[in-house]
Each structure stands twice: as C-alpha cells, then as structure tokens.
Motif scaffolding. Sequence first.
Motif, short mmCIF file in Angstrom:
data_model
loop_
_atom_site.label_atom_id
_atom_site.label_comp_id
_atom_site.label_asym_id
_atom_site.label_seq_id
_atom_site.Cartn_x
_atom_site.Cartn_y
_atom_site.Cartn_z
N GLY A 1 -28.81 33.95 -48.17
CA GLY A 1 -28.39 32.73 -48.86
C GLY A 1 -26.91 32.78 -49.20
N TYR A 2 -26.14 31.88 -48.57
CA TYR A 2 -24.70 31.81 -48.82
C TYR A 2 -24.33 30.34 -49.05
CZ TYR A 2 -19.86 33.52 -48.44
OH TYR A 2 -18.56 33.88 -48.70
N GLY A 3 -25.02 29.76 -50.07
CA GLY A 3 -24.75 28.35 -50.41
C GLY A 3 -23.77 28.29 -51.56
N TYR A 4 -24.23 27.81 -52.73
CA TYR A 4 -23.35 27.70 -53.89
C TYR A 4 -23.17 29.06 -54.58
CZ TYR A 4 -22.20 26.84 -58.78
OH TYR A 4 -21.64 26.92 -60.02
N TRP A 5 -24.27 29.77 -54.85
CA TRP A 5 -24.20 30.99 -55.65
C TRP A 5 -24.01 32.26 -54.80
CZ3 TRP A 5 -22.77 31.57 -60.35
CH2 TRP A 5 -23.08 32.72 -61.08
N GLY A 6 -24.51 32.24 -53.57
CA GLY A 6 -24.44 33.42 -52.70
C GLY A 6 -23.03 34.02 -52.57
N PRO A 7 -21.98 33.19 -52.38
CA PRO A 7 -20.63 33.76 -52.26
C PRO A 7 -20.23 34.62 -53.47
CG PRO A 7 -20.63 31.49 -51.49
CD PRO A 7 -21.99 31.73 -52.08
N ASN A 8 -20.71 34.26 -54.66
CA ASN A 8 -20.39 35.08 -55.85
C ASN A 8 -21.07 36.45 -55.77
OD1 ASN A 8 -18.89 33.01 -57.04
ND2 ASN A 8 -20.75 32.05 -57.82
N VAL A 9 -22.29 36.45 -55.26
CA VAL A 9 -23.03 37.71 -55.14
C VAL A 9 -22.35 38.59 -54.09
CG1 VAL A 9 -25.26 38.74 -54.50
CG2 VAL A 9 -25.18 36.66 -55.91
N VAL A 10 -22.01 38.01 -52.94
CA VAL A 10 -21.38 38.78 -51.86
C VAL A 10 -20.02 39.32 -52.33
CG1 VAL A 10 -20.40 38.64 -49.53
CG2 VAL A 10 -22.57 37.51 -50.03
N ARG A 11 -19.22 38.47 -52.97
CA ARG A 11 -17.88 38.91 -53.43
C ARG A 11 -17.99 40.09 -54.39
NH1 ARG A 11 -15.79 37.25 -58.01
NH2 ARG A 11 -17.02 35.34 -58.05
N ASN A 12 -18.90 40.01 -55.34
CA ASN A 12 -19.03 41.10 -56.32
C ASN A 12 -19.57 42.38 -55.70
OD1 ASN A 12 -18.23 40.40 -59.20
ND2 ASN A 12 -19.31 38.54 -58.55
N LEU A 13 -20.56 42.24 -54.80
CA LEU A 13 -21.10 43.44 -54.14
C LEU A 13 -20.03 44.09 -53.26
CD1 LEU A 13 -24.69 42.26 -53.11
CD2 LEU A 13 -24.11 44.02 -54.82
N ASP A 14 -19.20 43.23 -52.64
CA ASP A 14 -18.14 43.73 -51.77
C ASP A 14 -17.07 44.48 -52.57
OD1 ASP A 14 -17.08 43.65 -49.01
OD2 ASP A 14 -15.39 42.62 -49.96
N GLN A 15 -16.87 44.03 -53.81
CA GLN A 15 -15.81 44.65 -54.64
C GLN A 15 -16.26 45.92 -55.36
OE1 GLN A 15 -14.68 41.43 -57.20
NE2 GLN A 15 -13.41 40.44 -55.65
N LEU A 16 -17.57 46.05 -55.58
CA LEU A 16 -18.05 47.21 -56.35
C LEU A 16 -17.88 48.51 -55.57
CD1 LEU A 16 -21.49 46.04 -57.84
CD2 LEU A 16 -19.45 46.69 -59.12
N ASP A 17 -17.59 49.58 -56.31
CA ASP A 17 -17.45 50.88 -55.66
C ASP A 17 -18.79 51.38 -55.10
OD1 ASP A 17 -14.82 51.12 -56.09
OD2 ASP A 17 -15.00 52.24 -57.98
N GLY A 18 -19.87 51.11 -55.82
CA GLY A 18 -21.16 51.70 -55.46
C GLY A 18 -21.97 50.89 -54.46
N SER A 19 -21.40 49.79 -53.95
CA SER A 19 -22.20 48.99 -53.02
C SER A 19 -21.37 48.50 -51.85
CB SER A 19 -22.82 47.79 -53.75
OG SER A 19 -21.80 46.91 -54.17
N GLU A 20 -22.09 48.09 -50.82
CA GLU A 20 -21.44 47.58 -49.62
C GLU A 20 -22.36 46.50 -49.04
OE1 GLU A 20 -20.72 50.85 -46.95
OE2 GLU A 20 -20.24 49.47 -45.31
#
Length: 345
Positions: A20-39
């Motif tokens: 899901g990359y609609g309204y909220w999905g981009p926020n989830v992807v951006r934060n997971l991408d920025q975190l040290d512990g996740s990819e």
Amino acid sequence: MKESLPKGSGDSVIKFGVIGYGYWGPNVVRNLDQLDGSEVLAVCDKSHAAQKKVHKAYPHIKVTSETAELMTSTEIDAIAVVTPVWTHYELTKAALENGKHVFVEKPFTSCSAQAEELINLAAKKNLKIMVDHTFLFTGAVKKISQLLEEGTLGNIYYYDSTRVNLGLFQHDVNVVWDLAPHDLSIIDHLIKESPEAVVATGETHLNSHEDIAFITIYFPNKIIAHINVNWLSPVKVRTTLIGCEKKMLVWNDLAADEKIKVYDKGVNITSREGLYNLLVNYRSGDMWAPQVEQIEALHHELAYFVECITKDKTPMNDGKAGLRVVKMLEAASESLRQRGALVQL
Ligand SMILES: NC(=O)c1ccc[n+]([C@@H]2O[C@H](COP(=O)([O-])OP(=O)(O)OC[C@H]3O[C@@H](n4cnc5c(N)ncnc54)[C@H](O)[C@@H]3O)[C@@H](O)[C@H]2O)c1
C-alpha cells in the motif's frame, strides 16, 4: 540474510515489505528507509500510478503489484500493511502464515473475530503484530500519559475530543471507523479501566456511511469519554479536554507550540446537611504549558517495532490493543444502527 535465525533475534537489520503506497504508505516507507535498524526491500501496490511514485522516490526498492512476491520472499522479515481496513485481515493472515512479523494500519480489522484469529495465529507462530496507533507515540500523548501516571493531574473524570474536518470521505468505512480509532487508541492507553458500554449517534448525509458521529464511552468509576468525529466541518479541529480531579488539561494538536495547557482549576463540593446545602468551591490557579517532544511519531513507533522484533518484546500497541479498539468500534456501530441505544461491552 538471516533465514536460519528465529525471526526476532540478533542485531541485524529488519527487512520490510510494504503493501500500500497511497496516502499513508509513503510515510511508512520513508521512515523505515531512514531508520538504522530497518530496510525496505520491496513495495507492493496494485495501482500503476503508486508504483511509479515508488520508483521515482526510491530507485533501489523493488516494486511489484503482487502481494505474493512479498509474502513468499525468503529475505523479508516483516510486512507493513498500509491498505484499506477491509484488506487488513487477509493480508495480515497471509503474512503471518508465511512467517513474517506484521505492522498493520489502524483499525486493526473489520471485526473482532478476525482480530482474535490473527492474535492467535501470531502467538502460535511466535510473531509480532503491531497496530499503527500512531498517536501513542506523539509527544503530546506521551506527556499526558506521564502527567497521569505521576499523579500530577489526579484521577481522570472525562476525556472529551473533537476531531473534525472537511473530508477525506472514505468509500469503505464511515467517519467512526476512519477518525475515531485515533481517540479510541488514546483512551485505551490513558484510561486504565475496561470500557463498560458505548452510545453512538450519527447521520449519513451524502452516502450510506455516517459522516458525523458522537460517541460516548462509559468506564467504571464514573469515567466518561466523548468523541465528536465529523467529515463535514468547515474547519479542522483537533482539540481534547481532559478533566481530572487535581488539574484540567487542554490539548490542541493543531497548535504549533504549547499544544498542551494544564490548568490548575477544579471544583470541590462538600455538603453539610444533605443535598440542599452544598458548599461549592471553585479553584482557579495557574496555567502552564509543559514541553512536548516534537519528533515524528511514526518514526518513534517504527523504531519501537524494530526493537520489539530484535529484542523479542511485546509491543504496547499489539494485536490485543488493536482488538480492544475494534470492539469499541463494533459497539459504536451497533449503537449507531439502533439510533443511540446503550451497547454493553
Ligand atoms: N496512522 C495514521 O495516522 C493513518 C493515517 C491515514 C491512514 N491510515 C490508515 O492507513 C490505511 C490506508 O489508508 P490510505 O489513506 O493510505 O489509503 P489509500 O486508499 O490512499 O491507499 C491505499 C493503497 O493501497 C493499495 N492497495 C489496496 N489494496 C491492495 C492490495 N490488496 N494489494 C496491493 N495494494 C493495495 C491501493 O492501490 C492504494 O494505493 C488505512 O487503514 C487507514 O486507516 C492511518
């Protein structure tokens, strides 16, 4: 990759697939991408336009329209389900069955039976479910929780929230299932009692879904909560009053600073000779605005999810918390159907 490790152990990076990359999905992807512990290894969305957006923003992330590619990937440890509520059960179930931890959007599921099944499945598979109750990770809710826990506010009398704006109309859910989960998850977190009964009234003006609703929740010890949700408001309001024995609090989530104001106000009533001789004492002291942390709540929440997986901790916003919110939503829906009948929980 660490397939041989039980999911949830070791210090390695947790690899995510996001659906899901609609309204909220981009926020989830951006934060997971920025975190040290996740990819983020892959994003799945049925919409071609959404897929193009992912490609443009994250050329290194795999994009697909097939959820099965994420579910069966031996590299992915966890799935984030950021799709409409009616898809949550099916996608979360598939992810758990394929051995993935799940971060799933609010509300957890469309009914409590689905939530219970997913909780049991996760327990059987030793996997984590975290329901995105984002507000629990805001500086404001953390501060209110702290003030309640340390006794500064005293016992809670009421929680009264106004969460209104114009739109965004949803096709699949009414305003209760769209906006009320925020307050219900906050109430579930702040009020350390189980709700007893719900009354809800509302009306459908534009389609078959309620666009305005007033929900009242009764708790033991005379604690009461009221939530006003509305998609037909000319202005956006996010204001919550929390009345307590010692202090009263106003939380304006739209304020740039001083989001929370604590008033040293209260009422003491004493009666010497029965009801007709009440002595009413109003107390009106100082107001203060405590410092509220400003970091993005979703960032904290996803970091906490990664920590829960790697350190094998149970999230406070786990499937059971999601279920408690769904039960209140179901009771509110039942009461709405009966034009405000009291529905016991
Ligand atoms: N935590 C919050 O503050 C917050 C804020 C907004 C939305 N949400 C929640 O996030 C969820 C999604 O809301 P939204 O506003 O982003 O919705 P949306 O309709 O804008 O986006 C959903 C996306 O999912 C895709 N999709 C749907 N089913 C799919 C499937 N089976 N496989 C692949 N892709 C699929 C759609 O193509 C769409 O791009 C909802 O549960 C909503 O309640 C949470």
